[in-house]
Design an enzyme around this catalytic site. Structure first.
Site, short mmCIF file in Angstrom:
data_model
loop_
_atom_site.label_atom_id
_atom_site.label_comp_id
_atom_site.label_asym_id
_atom_site.label_seq_id
_atom_site.Cartn_x
_atom_site.Cartn_y
_atom_site.Cartn_z
N TRP A 169 0.82 -1.22 0.00
CA TRP A 169 0.00 0.00 0.00
C TRP A 169 0.85 1.25 0.00
O TRP A 169 0.56 2.22 -0.72
CB TRP A 169 -0.99 0.00 1.17
CG TRP A 169 -2.07 -1.02 0.99
CD1 TRP A 169 -2.31 -2.12 1.77
CD2 TRP A 169 -3.06 -1.07 -0.05
NE1 TRP A 169 -3.37 -2.82 1.29
CE2 TRP A 169 -3.85 -2.21 0.18
CE3 TRP A 169 -3.35 -0.25 -1.15
CZ2 TRP A 169 -4.93 -2.56 -0.66
CZ3 TRP A 169 -4.41 -0.61 -1.98
CH2 TRP A 169 -5.18 -1.75 -1.73
N ASP B 248 -1.74 6.38 6.31
CA ASP B 248 -2.84 5.52 5.86
C ASP B 248 -3.14 4.55 6.99
O ASP B 248 -2.37 3.65 7.27
CB ASP B 248 -2.40 4.78 4.59
CG ASP B 248 -3.46 3.79 4.08
OD1 ASP B 248 -4.51 3.63 4.75
OD2 ASP B 248 -3.22 3.18 3.01
N LYS C 110 -12.55 -1.85 6.18
CA LYS C 110 -11.81 -2.82 6.97
C LYS C 110 -12.36 -2.90 8.40
O LYS C 110 -12.33 -3.95 9.02
CB LYS C 110 -10.32 -2.47 7.01
CG LYS C 110 -9.70 -2.18 5.65
CD LYS C 110 -9.54 -3.41 4.79
CE LYS C 110 -9.37 -3.08 3.31
NZ LYS C 110 -8.08 -2.52 2.94
#
Ligand SMILES: *Cc1c(COP(=O)(O)O)cnc(C)c1O
Length: 366
Positions: free
Chosen positions: A104, A178, A202
């Protein structure tokens, strides 16, 4: 329907708290006697603005968010923020530093490189993203606009144990993080960050919503040609309602925040996460049949990856696990093996049931 509970270890969209799901079902067709559903109401109605305001209050309380931060509920995913961070914080010319500790942050760094000066301050690519490079080895650029990192790399299961420290002389560099896959799973010293974002799917609500915390004084550093829906200042000025916000997701996020508060807040979520992941890591480390390649100092409390000593048994493992109500355990295609994602909605019994199954499987095939 199976008689036994299903434990969903999906990395995302992921299992949400059962109580929140039940509540949504209960009030879906008729929200609090209004005769219509939450998805049929104007986002400017009193009912919805009440929901929105309460959600902001609850989130502020959960993370103890200082007053000089804006809390935004935006359409889209965490991936949008990989463009928005450089577009909004670099004035069109600055350099941004990136810690690349997994897929990511690697993706985010690649996008930043298209939009501004980008410097990879450190990367763990050489160890296949199973560690976080020692801060002594980070090569920060001279005056980065920000230092970006991914707090929890969902794919390998690599998590910062605390916010990175910047050396002396970097007082003007803000942290950008993030937190998509560990948001609301532990306390966060928000004042140390310039920008925090988290896609909802999530740990919070359905996909399509991203929650953003941004320090007010950073708004206004966007490059002049930033598309309006990517302009954090404009979005903040309009209270996340420059256009229609994802009302259903926002409403569900609000229910999740209230649920986390009822459970005892993020401190309790942290304790729960340590119990679930600790149970699994301890079992894996004491068993020759399974292993986890991530350095012990940065193992994720959310995503526990593991491989079987004999990968030819992977298919059988997944099939038998699913038969026992333990689903979505297949590891990411880039890593292979297995991954158990256990966010706030995963009860501790899920971790116990998984470990019992793994022990039984190892006894039969080991
Ligand atoms: C899932 C995930 C993303 C991607 O979110 P989208 O909603 O698909 O854009 C980004 N970062 C992390 C850490 C993730 O876990």
């Amino acid at each position: 329907m199976t008689a036994n509970p299903v434990y969903n270890f999906s990395p995302g969209p992921a299992q949400l708290p059962g109580a929140v799901m039940a509540r949504v079902q209960e009030e879906f067709l008729d929200w609090h006697g209004h005769g219509v559903s939450i998805v049929e109401m104007s986002h400017r109605s009193r009912a919805f603005t009440g929901i929105a305001e309460q959600s902001v209050r609850d989130l502020s309380a959960l993370l103890d968010i200082p007053d000089n931060y804006k809390i935004l509920f935006l359409q889209g995913g965490a991936t949008h923020m990989m463009s928005m961070a450089p577009l909004n914080l670099c004035n069109g010319s600055g350099t941004a530093d990136y810690l690349v500790t997994g897929n990511w942050s690697k993706k985010a760094a690649g996008e930043a490189a298209r939009l501004t000066g980008m410097n990879v301050a450190a990367t763990s690519a050489a160890t296949n993203f199973t560690a976080i490079p020692d801060p002594a080895e980070w090569r920060l650029s001279e005056q980065p606009s920000y230092l970006y990192f991914c707090d929890n790399e969902t794919i390998a299961g690599v998590e910062f144990q605390s916010a990175p420290e910047l050396p002396d002389g970097y007082e003007d560099t803000v942290l950008v993080s993030d937190m998509t896959s560990n948001f609301l799973s532990r306390p966060v010293p928000v004042a140390r960050y310039g920008l925090i974002f988290a896609g909802a799917q999530k740990n919070i609500a359905p996909a399509g919503l991203t929650i953003v915390l941004v320090r007010e004084d950073l708004l206004g550093r966007a490059r002049p040609d930033v598309p309006f829906l990517y302009d954090l200042k404009l979005l903040a000025e309009h209270g996340s309602m420059f256009n229609t916000p994802p009302v259903f997701n926002w409403y569900m996020a609000g229910l999740t925040f209230a649920w986390v508060r009822e459970q005892g807040g993020v401190e309790q979520m942290h304790r729960n996460a340590l119990l679930r992941s600790g149970k699994l890591y301890e079992f894996i480390d004491n068993n020759d049949f399974y292993s986890n390649p991530v350095a012990a100092t940065c193992r994720s409390r959310m995503n526990v990856s593991f491989i079987l000593a004999d990968s030819s048994l992977d298919g059988r493992f997944l099939a038998e696990a699913a038969h026992n109500g333990l689903i979505e355990l297949k590891g990411h295609r880039s890593v292979g093996g297995m991954r158990a994602s256990m966010y706030n909605g995963m009860p501790e019994t899920g971790a116990h049931t998984l470990v019992d199954f793994m022990a039984d499987f190892a006894a039969r095939y080991g």
